[in-house]
Structures are given as structure tokens and as C-alpha cells.
Design an enzyme around this catalytic site. Sequence first.
Site, PDB file in Angstrom:
ATOM      1  N   ASP A 171       0.921  -1.193  -0.094  1.00 12.00           N
ATOM      2  CA  ASP A 171      -0.138   0.108   0.084  1.00 12.00           C
ATOM      3  C   ASP A 171       0.918   1.225  -0.089  1.00 12.00           C
ATOM      4  OD1 ASP A 171      -3.262   0.655   1.037  1.00 12.00           O
ATOM      5  OD2 ASP A 171      -1.737   2.351   0.958  1.00 12.00           O
ATOM      6  N   ILE A 172       0.556   2.460  -0.757  1.00 15.92           N
ATOM      7  CA  ILE A 172       1.156   3.486  -0.953  1.00 15.92           C
ATOM      8  C   ILE A 172       1.312   4.318   0.272  1.00 15.92           C
ATOM      9  CG2 ILE A 172      -0.633   5.133  -1.693  1.00 15.92           C
ATOM     10  CD1 ILE A 172       1.471   5.643  -4.025  1.00 15.92           C
ATOM     11  N   GLU A 231     -12.043   3.736  -1.133  1.00 19.58           N
ATOM     12  CA  GLU A 231     -11.614   4.830  -1.990  1.00 19.58           C
ATOM     13  C   GLU A 231     -11.364   4.278  -3.359  1.00 19.58           C
ATOM     14  OE1 GLU A 231      -7.995   6.256   0.288  1.00 19.58           O
ATOM     15  OE2 GLU A 231      -9.280   7.506   1.507  1.00 19.58           O
ATOM     16  N   VAL A 232     -10.952   3.229  -3.310  1.00 21.45           N
ATOM     17  CA  VAL A 232     -10.566   2.465  -4.996  1.00 21.45           C
ATOM     18  C   VAL A 232     -11.456   1.513  -5.313  1.00 21.45           C
ATOM     19  CG1 VAL A 232      -8.845   1.433  -6.207  1.00 21.45           C
ATOM     20  CG2 VAL A 232      -8.031   2.965  -4.622  1.00 21.45           C
ATOM     21  N   HIS A 284     -10.283  -5.084  -3.366  1.00 24.91           N
ATOM     22  CA  HIS A 284      -8.980  -5.533  -2.904  1.00 24.91           C
ATOM     23  C   HIS A 284      -9.016  -5.850  -1.269  1.00 24.91           C
ATOM     24  CE1 HIS A 284      -9.746  -1.086  -2.425  1.00 24.91           C
ATOM     25  NE2 HIS A 284      -9.337  -1.139  -1.267  1.00 24.91           N
ATOM     26  N   HIS A 325      -7.170  -5.829   2.163  1.00 22.36           N
ATOM     27  CA  HIS A 325      -5.930  -5.111   2.987  1.00 22.36           C
ATOM     28  C   HIS A 325      -5.192  -6.266   3.735  1.00 22.36           C
ATOM     29  CE1 HIS A 325      -6.940  -0.744   2.251  1.00 22.36           C
ATOM     30  NE2 HIS A 325      -7.937  -1.095   2.074  1.00 22.36           N
TER      31      HIS A 325
HETATM   32  P1  AMP Z   1      -9.737   1.514   0.246  1.00 27.17           P
HETATM   33  O1  AMP Z   1     -10.038   2.539   0.976  1.00 27.17           O
HETATM   34  O2  AMP Z   1     -10.217   0.187   0.970  1.00 27.17           O
HETATM   35  O3  AMP Z   1     -10.284   1.675  -1.223  1.00 27.17           O
HETATM   36  O4  AMP Z   1      -8.140   1.307   0.148  1.00 27.17           O
HETATM   37  C1  AMP Z   1      -7.717   1.814  -1.013  1.00 27.17           C
HETATM   38  C2  AMP Z   1      -6.150   1.815  -0.541  1.00 27.17           C
HETATM   39  O5  AMP Z   1      -5.396   1.866  -1.916  1.00 27.17           O
HETATM   40  C3  AMP Z   1      -5.565   2.861   0.214  1.00 27.17           C
HETATM   41  O6  AMP Z   1      -4.989   2.317   1.336  1.00 27.17           O
HETATM   42  C4  AMP Z   1      -4.542   3.560  -0.457  1.00 27.17           C
HETATM   43  O7  AMP Z   1      -3.452   3.877   0.317  1.00 27.17           O
HETATM   44  C5  AMP Z   1      -4.118   2.506  -1.607  1.00 27.17           C
HETATM   45  N1  AMP Z   1      -3.690   3.026  -2.673  1.00 27.17           N
HETATM   46  C6  AMP Z   1      -4.106   3.892  -3.648  1.00 27.17           C
HETATM   47  N2  AMP Z   1      -3.433   4.342  -4.581  1.00 27.17           N
HETATM   48  C7  AMP Z   1      -2.320   3.187  -4.662  1.00 27.17           C
HETATM   49  C8  AMP Z   1      -1.182   3.014  -5.346  1.00 27.17           C
HETATM   50  N3  AMP Z   1      -1.071   3.471  -6.613  1.00 27.17           N
HETATM   51  N4  AMP Z   1      -0.352   2.144  -4.792  1.00 27.17           N
HETATM   52  C9  AMP Z   1      -0.581   1.389  -3.915  1.00 27.17           C
HETATM   53  N5  AMP Z   1      -1.544   1.502  -2.944  1.00 27.17           N
HETATM   54  C10 AMP Z   1      -2.290   2.644  -3.283  1.00 27.17           C
END
Ligand code: AMP
Length: 115
Positions: free
Chosen positions: A30-31, A95-96, A100, A102
Site C-alpha cells: 500500500d502506498i 476509496e479505490v 482488494h 488489505h
Molecule cells: P480502500 O479505502 O479500501 O479503497 O483502500 C484503498 C487503498 O489503496 C488505500 O489504502 C490507498 O493507500 C491505496 N492506494 C491507492 N493508490 C495506490 C497505489 N497507486 N499504490 C498502492 N496503493 C495505493
Amino acid sequence: MSECVFCKIVNKEIPADIVYEDDLILAFKDIAPQAKVHVLIIPKEHIPNNLYLEGRHKPVVGHIILKVNEIAKQLGIAETGFRLIVNSGKDSGQEVYHLHWHLLGGEPLGRLICK
Ligand code: AMP
Ligand code: ZN
């Protein structure tokens, strides 16, 4: 071309710190890590979140859950313990919108949720 950031990682259009990859799934750091170890595990297929899973996805979902154990061992957190989180939809704070898991560990993680 997909606008989805995780599809871009799958397609190697943007970089990621990949810890595991095979035909079906990808795992990368995770970034913005929320624990000492914070890895995201995704299906390569674009599935927006848990709500969009269909019967045909059973193999990839099972594959991810089992691979987590191998990835946890590889990262040195299998014995100390880890947590898996799947956010799905607005109230979860997703957010994405590419499904996924975690994988969090490497230190005590506290209680399940904080408000
Ligand atoms: P969620 O809130 O469950 O959608 O988590 C999305 C996660 O994706 C967050 O923890 C972000 O830090 C992570 N994230 C977003 N963009 C990237 C990226 N380019 N590379 C790695 N992690 C990312
Ligand atoms: Zn995607």
C-alpha cells in the site's frame, strides 16, 4: 485503457512494489501504509467491490484467501498475526473501486474499528 488505478498497476502502466503475482491475482505494498506491513491483494479482473462478486468468481476469491497465508509467511507476519480487511461501498470508506483485500500486520493492530 482503464481509468482504474489498480487496473493500471495490473497492466504495468504505473509502478507498484509487487510482493506476489500470478495469472489471477496481484499483491503489492500500500502506498500509504496503515501498519508496519500493509499489502493489498487484488484480482486482476476489474471487480468494483464485494457486492459485484458472482458465482464465477469463487475460484479467484478462494485463491486469494489461501494465498494470503503464503504472502503472510513471505512477509514474516504469519506467526505474529495479521488482519484482512475488505472495504465495500460508501460507509466503509472505500476509496479505490477495484476489489482488494488489505493485509495488515507487523505490530499490534488495536481494535477492529475506530470512529
Ligand atoms: P480502500 O479505502 O479500501 O479503497 O483502500 C484503498 C487503498 O489503496 C488505500 O489504502 C490507498 O493507500 C491505496 N492506494 C491507492 N493508490 C495506490 C497505489 N497507486 N499504490 C498502492 N496503493 C495505493
Ligand atoms: Zn480496476
